[in-house]
Design a protein around this motif. Sequence first.
Motif, PDB file in Angstrom:
ATOM      1  N   THR A  52      17.485   0.261  -7.365  1.00 18.30           N
ATOM      2  CA  THR A  52      18.162  -1.603  -8.761  1.00 18.30           C
ATOM      3  C   THR A  52      16.504  -2.081  -7.485  1.00 18.30           C
ATOM      4  OG1 THR A  52      19.921  -1.669  -9.296  1.00 18.30           O
ATOM      5  CG2 THR A  52      18.932  -3.744  -8.469  1.00 18.30           C
ATOM      6  N   ALA A  53      15.618  -1.968  -8.175  1.00 19.55           N
ATOM      7  CA  ALA A  53      14.486  -2.622  -7.267  1.00 19.55           C
ATOM      8  C   ALA A  53      13.621  -2.825  -8.499  1.00 19.55           C
ATOM      9  CB  ALA A  53      13.545  -1.231  -6.677  1.00 19.55           C
ATOM     10  N   VAL A  54      12.058  -2.882  -8.710  1.00 19.27           N
ATOM     11  CA  VAL A  54      11.153  -3.095  -9.554  1.00 19.27           C
ATOM     12  C   VAL A  54       9.707  -1.607  -9.155  1.00 19.27           C
ATOM     13  CG1 VAL A  54       9.048  -4.398  -9.900  1.00 19.27           C
ATOM     14  CG2 VAL A  54      10.370  -5.766  -9.217  1.00 19.27           C
ATOM     15  N   TYR A  55       9.420  -1.349 -10.203  1.00 21.13           N
ATOM     16  CA  TYR A  55       8.826   0.171 -10.214  1.00 21.13           C
ATOM     17  C   TYR A  55       7.402  -0.711 -10.897  1.00 21.13           C
ATOM     18  CZ  TYR A  55      12.753   2.071  -8.932  1.00 21.13           C
ATOM     19  OH  TYR A  55      13.879   2.445  -8.494  1.00 21.13           O
ATOM     20  N   TYR A  56       6.441  -0.123 -10.277  1.00 21.00           N
ATOM     21  CA  TYR A  56       5.141  -0.667 -10.913  1.00 21.00           C
ATOM     22  C   TYR A  56       4.334   0.864 -10.579  1.00 21.00           C
ATOM     23  CZ  TYR A  56       5.530  -5.500  -8.887  1.00 21.00           C
ATOM     24  OH  TYR A  56       6.291  -6.128  -9.030  1.00 21.00           O
ATOM     25  N   CYS A  57       3.751   0.769 -12.345  1.00 25.24           N
ATOM     26  CA  CYS A  57       3.014   1.824 -12.402  1.00 25.24           C
ATOM     27  C   CYS A  57       1.939   1.357 -13.137  1.00 25.24           C
ATOM     28  CB  CYS A  57       3.347   2.444 -14.451  1.00 25.24           C
ATOM     29  SG  CYS A  57       1.997   3.435 -15.130  1.00 25.24           S
ATOM     30  N   LEU A  58       0.608   2.568 -11.806  1.00 25.51           N
ATOM     31  CA  LEU A  58      -0.944   1.785 -11.897  1.00 25.51           C
ATOM     32  C   LEU A  58      -1.656   2.865 -12.099  1.00 25.51           C
ATOM     33  CD1 LEU A  58      -2.761   2.563  -8.555  1.00 25.51           C
ATOM     34  CD2 LEU A  58      -0.113   0.751  -8.418  1.00 25.51           C
ATOM     35  N   ALA A  59      -2.798   2.495 -12.544  1.00 26.32           N
ATOM     36  CA  ALA A  59      -4.111   3.525 -12.517  1.00 26.32           C
ATOM     37  C   ALA A  59      -5.218   2.901 -11.371  1.00 26.32           C
ATOM     38  CB  ALA A  59      -4.590   3.171 -13.967  1.00 26.32           C
TER      39      ALA A  59
ATOM     40  N   LEU B 155      -8.124   0.434  -8.108  1.00 26.53           N
ATOM     41  CA  LEU B 155      -6.754  -0.069  -8.714  1.00 26.53           C
ATOM     42  C   LEU B 155      -5.952  -1.157  -9.083  1.00 26.53           C
ATOM     43  CD1 LEU B 155      -4.327  -1.252  -6.914  1.00 26.53           C
ATOM     44  CD2 LEU B 155      -4.298   1.364  -5.577  1.00 26.53           C
ATOM     45  N   ILE B 156      -5.086  -0.873 -10.482  1.00 30.96           N
ATOM     46  CA  ILE B 156      -4.555  -1.744 -10.924  1.00 30.96           C
ATOM     47  C   ILE B 156      -3.275  -2.294 -11.097  1.00 30.96           C
ATOM     48  CG2 ILE B 156      -4.638  -4.260 -12.482  1.00 30.96           C
ATOM     49  CD1 ILE B 156      -7.769  -3.152 -13.038  1.00 30.96           C
ATOM     50  N   PHE B 157      -2.398  -3.106 -10.339  1.00 25.06           N
ATOM     51  CA  PHE B 157      -0.690  -2.988 -10.616  1.00 25.06           C
ATOM     52  C   PHE B 157      -0.274  -3.099 -12.172  1.00 25.06           C
ATOM     53  CE2 PHE B 157       1.599  -1.409  -6.760  1.00 25.06           C
ATOM     54  CZ  PHE B 157       0.236  -1.743  -5.703  1.00 25.06           C
ATOM     55  N   GLY B 158       0.549  -2.689 -12.408  1.00 22.96           N
ATOM     56  CA  GLY B 158       0.247  -3.575 -13.829  1.00 22.96           C
ATOM     57  C   GLY B 158       1.492  -4.779 -13.522  1.00 22.96           C
ATOM     58  N   GLN B 159       2.166  -5.590 -13.981  1.00 20.88           N
ATOM     59  CA  GLN B 159       3.644  -6.320 -14.009  1.00 20.88           C
ATOM     60  C   GLN B 159       4.691  -6.098 -13.653  1.00 20.88           C
ATOM     61  OE1 GLN B 159       2.712  -9.824 -14.752  1.00 20.88           O
ATOM     62  NE2 GLN B 159       1.143  -8.887 -14.113  1.00 20.88           N
ATOM     63  N   GLY B 160       5.080  -4.185 -13.703  1.00 24.40           N
ATOM     64  CA  GLY B 160       5.976  -3.987 -12.874  1.00 24.40           C
ATOM     65  C   GLY B 160       7.632  -3.984 -13.759  1.00 24.40           C
TER      66      GLY B 160
ATOM     67  N   GLY C 230       7.832 -13.373  -8.813  1.00 24.86           N
ATOM     68  CA  GLY C 230       7.564 -13.528 -10.396  1.00 24.86           C
ATOM     69  C   GLY C 230       6.814 -12.574 -10.978  1.00 24.86           C
ATOM     70  N   HIS C 231       5.867 -11.907 -10.096  1.00 19.31           N
ATOM     71  CA  HIS C 231       4.397 -11.393 -10.433  1.00 19.31           C
ATOM     72  C   HIS C 231       4.630 -10.130  -9.488  1.00 19.31           C
ATOM     73  CE1 HIS C 231       3.464 -15.410 -11.707  1.00 19.31           C
ATOM     74  NE2 HIS C 231       2.882 -14.941 -12.932  1.00 19.31           N
ATOM     75  N   GLY C 232       3.324  -9.207 -10.150  1.00 16.85           N
ATOM     76  CA  GLY C 232       3.153  -7.832  -9.282  1.00 16.85           C
ATOM     77  C   GLY C 232       2.138  -8.279  -8.322  1.00 16.85           C
ATOM     78  N   LEU C 233       1.440  -6.972  -7.578  1.00 15.93           N
ATOM     79  CA  LEU C 233       0.448  -7.318  -6.887  1.00 15.93           C
ATOM     80  C   LEU C 233      -0.903  -7.810  -7.422  1.00 15.93           C
ATOM     81  CD1 LEU C 233       2.913  -5.194  -5.329  1.00 15.93           C
ATOM     82  CD2 LEU C 233       1.240  -5.552  -3.387  1.00 15.93           C
ATOM     83  N   ARG C 234      -1.923  -8.010  -6.573  1.00 22.30           N
ATOM     84  CA  ARG C 234      -3.102  -8.145  -7.551  1.00 22.30           C
ATOM     85  C   ARG C 234      -3.864  -7.615  -6.494  1.00 22.30           C
ATOM     86  NH1 ARG C 234      -3.392 -13.965 -10.230  1.00 22.30           N
ATOM     87  NH2 ARG C 234      -1.863 -14.863  -8.448  1.00 22.30           N
ATOM     88  N   LEU C 235      -4.936  -7.471  -7.163  1.00 22.99           N
ATOM     89  CA  LEU C 235      -5.818  -6.658  -5.977  1.00 22.99           C
ATOM     90  C   LEU C 235      -7.128  -8.208  -5.478  1.00 22.99           C
ATOM     91  CD1 LEU C 235      -6.612  -4.206  -3.564  1.00 22.99           C
ATOM     92  CD2 LEU C 235      -7.864  -3.644  -5.527  1.00 22.99           C
ATOM     93  N   ILE C 236      -6.758  -8.177  -4.214  1.00 24.60           N
ATOM     94  CA  ILE C 236      -8.141  -9.183  -3.513  1.00 24.60           C
ATOM     95  C   ILE C 236      -9.282  -8.538  -3.508  1.00 24.60           C
ATOM     96  CG2 ILE C 236      -8.326 -11.012  -2.472  1.00 24.60           C
ATOM     97  CD1 ILE C 236      -5.223 -11.090  -1.450  1.00 24.60           C
ATOM     98  N   HIS C 237      -9.597  -7.853  -2.036  1.00 27.07           N
ATOM     99  CA  HIS C 237     -10.617  -6.808  -1.493  1.00 27.07           C
ATOM    100  C   HIS C 237     -10.360  -5.349  -1.236  1.00 27.07           C
ATOM    101  CE1 HIS C 237     -13.933 -10.017  -2.040  1.00 27.07           C
ATOM    102  NE2 HIS C 237     -12.907 -10.500  -1.120  1.00 27.07           N
ATOM    103  N   TYR C 238     -10.609  -4.408  -1.206  1.00 23.64           N
ATOM    104  CA  TYR C 238     -10.548  -2.782  -0.213  1.00 23.64           C
ATOM    105  C   TYR C 238     -11.551  -2.816   0.524  1.00 23.64           C
ATOM    106  CZ  TYR C 238     -12.922  -1.046  -4.281  1.00 23.64           C
ATOM    107  OH  TYR C 238     -13.771  -0.382  -4.720  1.00 23.64           O
ATOM    108  N   SER C 239     -11.419  -1.676   1.156  1.00 23.75           N
ATOM    109  CA  SER C 239     -12.238  -1.328   2.192  1.00 23.75           C
ATOM    110  C   SER C 239     -12.377   0.092   2.287  1.00 23.75           C
ATOM    111  CB  SER C 239     -12.177  -2.131   3.566  1.00 23.75           C
ATOM    112  OG  SER C 239     -13.094  -1.372   4.611  1.00 23.75           O
ATOM    113  N   TYR C 240     -13.682   0.876   1.853  1.00 23.74           N
ATOM    114  CA  TYR C 240     -13.837   2.217   1.965  1.00 23.74           C
ATOM    115  C   TYR C 240     -14.289   2.496   3.380  1.00 23.74           C
ATOM    116  CZ  TYR C 240     -17.589   0.768  -0.590  1.00 23.74           C
ATOM    117  OH  TYR C 240     -18.802   0.640  -1.177  1.00 23.74           O
ATOM    118  N   GLY C 241     -14.586   1.919   4.008  1.00 22.90           N
ATOM    119  CA  GLY C 241     -15.250   2.666   5.230  1.00 22.90           C
ATOM    120  C   GLY C 241     -15.683   1.728   6.078  1.00 22.90           C
TER     121      GLY C 241
END
Lengths: 110, 109
Positions: free
Chosen positions: A83-90, A98-103, B40-51
């Motif tokens: 039981t958890a939230v599952y995220y699909c992302l590209a 990358l962008i996380f989906g809503q889960g 209630g929301h997913g994760l949103r990317l703020i910034h990232y670093s590649y080096g």
Amino acid sequence: LAKTTQPISMDSYEGQEVNITCSHNNIATNDYITWYQQFPSQGPRFIIQGYKTKVTNEVASLFIPADRKSSTLSLPRVSLSDTAVYYCLALSSNTGKLIFGQGTTLQVKP
Amino acid sequence: DAGITQSPRHKVTETGTPVTLRCHQTENHRYMYWYRQDPGHGLRLIHYSYGVKDTDKGEVSDGYSVSRSKTEDFLLTLESATSSQTSVYFCAIGIYEQYFGPGTRLTVT
């Protein structure tokens, strides 16, 4: 970078196989599909990743058809602890962006 | 568990003040990421670093800046905190398989 769409929630029972489908119609050639699991008050945990066809590890399988516009995460014989939230992302292998989906919130019942 | 820590773990600050969150890793990963997660929301990317000194914006970068002067540290700065930036902030390392830190719960009053 492709945005992903998943069902908001799913219910299952212990011992059943669960399939969660993710849609990514605008996936780019260099994008990989990755799935994460998240429990409350924790950071996400990597489950599996793939580019095309089928990938399997000790916890899940990932099916990606030839057109790559969707993917399906398969969890065999789920337990209450799944039981958890599952995220699909590209993930873009070119940029690392990358962008996380809503889960999908999966509720496993006894 | 991957060697990744975040500090502080909890912070309450006032609107308009600058805030800096720190992510520290001992894994020598090239890629590091900052996300925010709202209830209630997913994760949103703020910034990232590649080096070191190489960073790029994510989908919600307005109001945030980052710096990476050495491999092990990735700093996230809220230049002038607003109530809309109240959130849980996660740092992650890696690219194809990311490892996440424990999170920082930030409240802006």
